[in-house]
Design a protein around this motif. Structure first.
Motif, mmCIF file in Angstrom:
data_model
loop_
_atom_site.group_PDB
_atom_site.id
_atom_site.type_symbol
_atom_site.label_atom_id
_atom_site.label_comp_id
_atom_site.label_asym_id
_atom_site.label_seq_id
_atom_site.Cartn_x
_atom_site.Cartn_y
_atom_site.Cartn_z
ATOM 1 N N LYS A 1 0.819 -1.214 0.000
ATOM 2 C CA LYS A 1 0.000 0.000 0.000
ATOM 3 C C LYS A 1 0.850 1.261 0.000
ATOM 4 C CE LYS A 1 -0.375 0.185 5.063
ATOM 5 N NZ LYS A 1 -1.270 0.090 6.228
ATOM 6 N N ASN A 2 2.146 1.124 0.342
ATOM 7 C CA ASN A 2 3.031 2.284 0.424
ATOM 8 C C ASN A 2 3.926 2.460 -0.798
ATOM 9 O OD1 ASN A 2 2.071 2.957 2.991
ATOM 10 N ND2 ASN A 2 3.564 1.630 4.012
ATOM 11 N N ILE A 3 3.748 1.602 -1.811
ATOM 12 C CA ILE A 3 4.527 1.785 -3.033
ATOM 13 C C ILE A 3 4.135 3.112 -3.675
ATOM 14 C CG2 ILE A 3 4.980 0.887 -5.350
ATOM 15 C CD1 ILE A 3 4.433 -1.908 -4.269
ATOM 16 N N ILE A 4 5.114 3.916 -4.007
ATOM 17 C CA ILE A 4 4.849 5.232 -4.591
ATOM 18 C C ILE A 4 4.639 5.088 -6.094
ATOM 19 C CG2 ILE A 4 5.819 7.520 -5.037
ATOM 20 C CD1 ILE A 4 7.252 7.311 -2.365
ATOM 21 N N THR A 5 3.437 5.360 -6.536
ATOM 22 C CA THR A 5 3.090 5.222 -7.952
ATOM 23 C C THR A 5 2.751 6.558 -8.611
ATOM 24 O OG1 THR A 5 0.755 4.877 -7.429
ATOM 25 C CG2 THR A 5 2.181 2.915 -7.508
ATOM 26 N N GLY A 6 2.499 7.593 -7.806
ATOM 27 C CA GLY A 6 2.068 8.880 -8.359
ATOM 28 C C GLY A 6 0.575 9.086 -8.280
ATOM 29 N N ASP A 7 -0.150 8.067 -7.842
ATOM 30 C CA ASP A 7 -1.610 8.185 -7.774
ATOM 31 C C ASP A 7 -2.064 9.261 -6.787
ATOM 32 O OD1 ASP A 7 -1.915 6.166 -9.612
ATOM 33 O OD2 ASP A 7 -2.096 4.581 -8.116
ATOM 34 N N GLN A 8 -1.193 9.579 -5.810
ATOM 35 C CA GLN A 8 -1.576 10.563 -4.795
ATOM 36 C C GLN A 8 -1.377 11.999 -5.248
ATOM 37 O OE1 GLN A 8 0.852 8.847 -1.452
ATOM 38 N NE2 GLN A 8 -1.052 9.126 -0.336
ATOM 39 N N ILE A 9 -0.745 12.190 -6.378
ATOM 40 C CA ILE A 9 -0.462 13.547 -6.859
ATOM 41 C C ILE A 9 -1.770 14.306 -7.063
ATOM 42 C CG2 ILE A 9 0.476 14.883 -8.791
ATOM 43 C CD1 ILE A 9 2.565 12.685 -9.151
ATOM 44 N N THR A 10 -1.797 15.550 -6.548
ATOM 45 C CA THR A 10 -3.000 16.378 -6.673
ATOM 46 C C THR A 10 -2.631 17.767 -7.192
ATOM 47 O OG1 THR A 10 -2.811 17.151 -4.382
ATOM 48 C CG2 THR A 10 -4.127 15.180 -4.765
ATOM 49 N N GLU A 11 -3.597 18.439 -7.739
ATOM 50 C CA GLU A 11 -3.378 19.798 -8.249
ATOM 51 C C GLU A 11 -2.915 20.708 -7.118
ATOM 52 O OE1 GLU A 11 -5.763 23.273 -10.780
ATOM 53 O OE2 GLU A 11 -6.835 21.518 -9.999
ATOM 54 N N GLY A 12 -1.894 21.510 -7.396
ATOM 55 C CA GLY A 12 -1.351 22.418 -6.392
ATOM 56 C C GLY A 12 -0.125 21.893 -5.678
ATOM 57 N N ASP A 13 0.149 20.580 -5.789
ATOM 58 C CA ASP A 13 1.386 20.037 -5.210
ATOM 59 C C ASP A 13 2.592 20.760 -5.801
ATOM 60 O OD1 ASP A 13 -0.002 18.219 -3.705
ATOM 61 O OD2 ASP A 13 0.450 16.479 -4.969
ATOM 62 N N LEU A 14 3.634 20.889 -4.990
ATOM 63 C CA LEU A 14 4.842 21.573 -5.446
ATOM 64 C C LEU A 14 5.910 20.557 -5.859
ATOM 65 C CD1 LEU A 14 5.055 24.425 -2.793
ATOM 66 C CD2 LEU A 14 3.987 24.462 -5.053
ATOM 67 N N ILE A 15 6.767 20.979 -6.776
ATOM 68 C CA ILE A 15 7.811 20.112 -7.315
ATOM 69 C C ILE A 15 9.172 20.613 -6.849
ATOM 70 C CG2 ILE A 15 8.888 19.196 -9.407
ATOM 71 C CD1 ILE A 15 6.167 19.759 -10.812
ATOM 72 N N ILE A 16 9.902 19.746 -6.170
ATOM 73 C CA ILE A 16 11.229 20.087 -5.660
ATOM 74 C C ILE A 16 12.273 19.283 -6.426
ATOM 75 C CG2 ILE A 16 12.766 20.046 -3.657
ATOM 76 C CD1 ILE A 16 10.331 20.301 -1.876
#
Length: 419
Positions: free
Chosen positions: A235-250
């Motif tokens: 459940k903790n594998i990072i796939t990008g599904d959690q990305i939402t509008e307004g998130d910042l990119i570092i």
């Protein structure tokens, strides 16, 4: 009558097949190494009692030993390939001393399997992940110019980053080297570099298997590959599904040039050999800057994951325009990157000013010192930067937006670089 010279040649040949020195054989027989030397030179014969001990130690029959090489045995051994087997195994034993002393690392030795106790406590659905990696064409340049440590550190970073970008904390790393004859010094230096890079990231070093192939590789030549493994709750594998509008990119800074971009820089050097030792700024040479290892992000990303501060990770390889996480970015969203936010490292400014590529080609060829991009919830930005800056330089590079103006793109660039 016994032929002393044939007996001596038989002892010498069988001793070498066993990978023993005269001194080692002498110690096993409890005689002086001068005695062994005199037998092998055909100056003297061993006593009758000693003949039995010699035959037993060298694992040959007494008849063969006493008849010398009268049977005209046709023998080819590793010495004929140019490989000093004894010296190689001494080096392998010393490499074993570099293996991480860790309760989780139950057993590893040479080419034997690595036995690892998995850290899966508390996971609902543990998943094992592993990644293989090779240095690519950057390896030969490192080998030919003495950047052996750097290519090893770079290999650890590349392999570990390939796991951590999915939220997997690498637990164990093992390297493999195929090489020509070697006095052991170069191999041990590289083994130490692997261990140092692993320890800096909290990864257990499971050693380095070395395959000596003097018949295929010249002295000093080598080929590397590596494997890293870890575990993650599904459940903790990072796939990008959690990305939402307004998130910042570092953007996370890296030194050197990626393995994918390196061949393009090498073409530039081949066309302009005079630039290899040119200064890219007041202090640094182009060759040194090119061969700096890329950065390993395991520590920073692991801490961010532990505090639930990551929505997505993009590993940058060749350029900033291709974003690997775009394959799983929620539909309708994209990454708007501000070119003006990227500080151009001196090496890339120098290469650009050579005017050997037009601007579009150059930007498609190099990532300009950015090794990874992280997608952070806007509300958590300051906390995330605080954590990242304990380990790396980082830059606010853009944000996640609706991509109505860029329907066919998942990543687009805004503004211009500050060359």
């Amino acid at each position: 009558m016994l032929d002393k010279e044939k007996v001596g040649r038989a002892i010498s040949e069988q001793r070498k097949i066993k990978g023993m020195t005269q001194k080692q054989l002498a110690e096993l027989l409890n005689v002086s190494y001068q005695a062994v030397s005199r037998w092998e030179q055909g100056i003297s014969l061993p006593s009758v009692d000693m003949v039995y001990d010699i035959a037993k130690t060298l694992e040959i029959t007494m008849d063969f030993l006493l008849n010398g090489l009268s049977e005209e045995r046709k023998i080819i051994n590793y010495l004929d390939t140019g490989l000093d087997v004894q010296r190689f195994y001494i080096t392998k034993h010393r490499l074993d001393d570099l293996i991480t002393k860790d309760e989780a690392l139950i057993h590893t030795h040479y080419i034997e399997p690595v036995f690892l106790k998995p850290a899966i406590s508390g996971m609902e659905e543990p998943v094992c992940a592993f990644a293989n990696h090779v240095p690519g064409s950057k390896e030969r340049f490192a080998m030919e110019n003495g950047y052996d440590r750097e290519i090893c550190i770079d290999l650890v970073a590349s392999t570990a980053n390939n796991l951590v970008r999915y939220g997997v904390k690498p637990m164990v790393f093992q390297a493999n080297m195929v090489c020509g004859n070697n006095d052991g010094g170069q191999i041990l230096t590289m083994g130490e570099a692997f261990k140092e890079a692993c320890e800096d990231c909290g990864i257990s070093f499971a050693g380095m298997e070395v395959s000596g192939q003097a018949i295929n590789y010249h002295i000093g030549e080598y080929q590397l590959k590596a494997m890293a493994m870890g575990y993650v709750d599904r459940k903790n594998i990072i796939t990008g599904d959690q990305i939402t509008e307004g998130d910042l990119i570092i953007g996370l800074h890296t030194d050197g040039i990626s393995n994918v971009s390196y061949p393009l820089a090498k073409v530039m050097i081949d066309r302009r050999p005079d630039i290899i030792y040119a200064k890219v700024d007041e202090h640094n040479l182009l060759i040194d800057e090119m061969m700096k290892p890329n950065t390993c992000y395991v520590n920073a990303i692991s801490e961010l994951i532990g505090q639930n501060l990551l929505h997505g990770i993009c590993r940058i390889r060749k350029n900033l325009f291709y974003w690997e996480s775009s394959r799983t970015m929620p539909k309708g969203l994209g990454a708007g990157i501000s070119l003006a936010a990227i500080p151009i490292p001196p090496m890339f400014r120098y290469l650009y000013d050579l005017n050997m590529m037009d601007t579009e080609c150059f930007l498609n060829s190099f990532a300009l010192g950015i090794g990874m991009m992280l997608v952070i919830p806007k509300a958590q930005y300051e906390r995330a930067v605080e954590i990242i800056e304990k380990y790396h330089k980082c830059y606010l590079m853009g944000k996640i937006e609706r991509n109505d103006e860029h329907p066919d793109e998942m990543v687009w660039m805004e503004g211009t670089f500050k060359w």
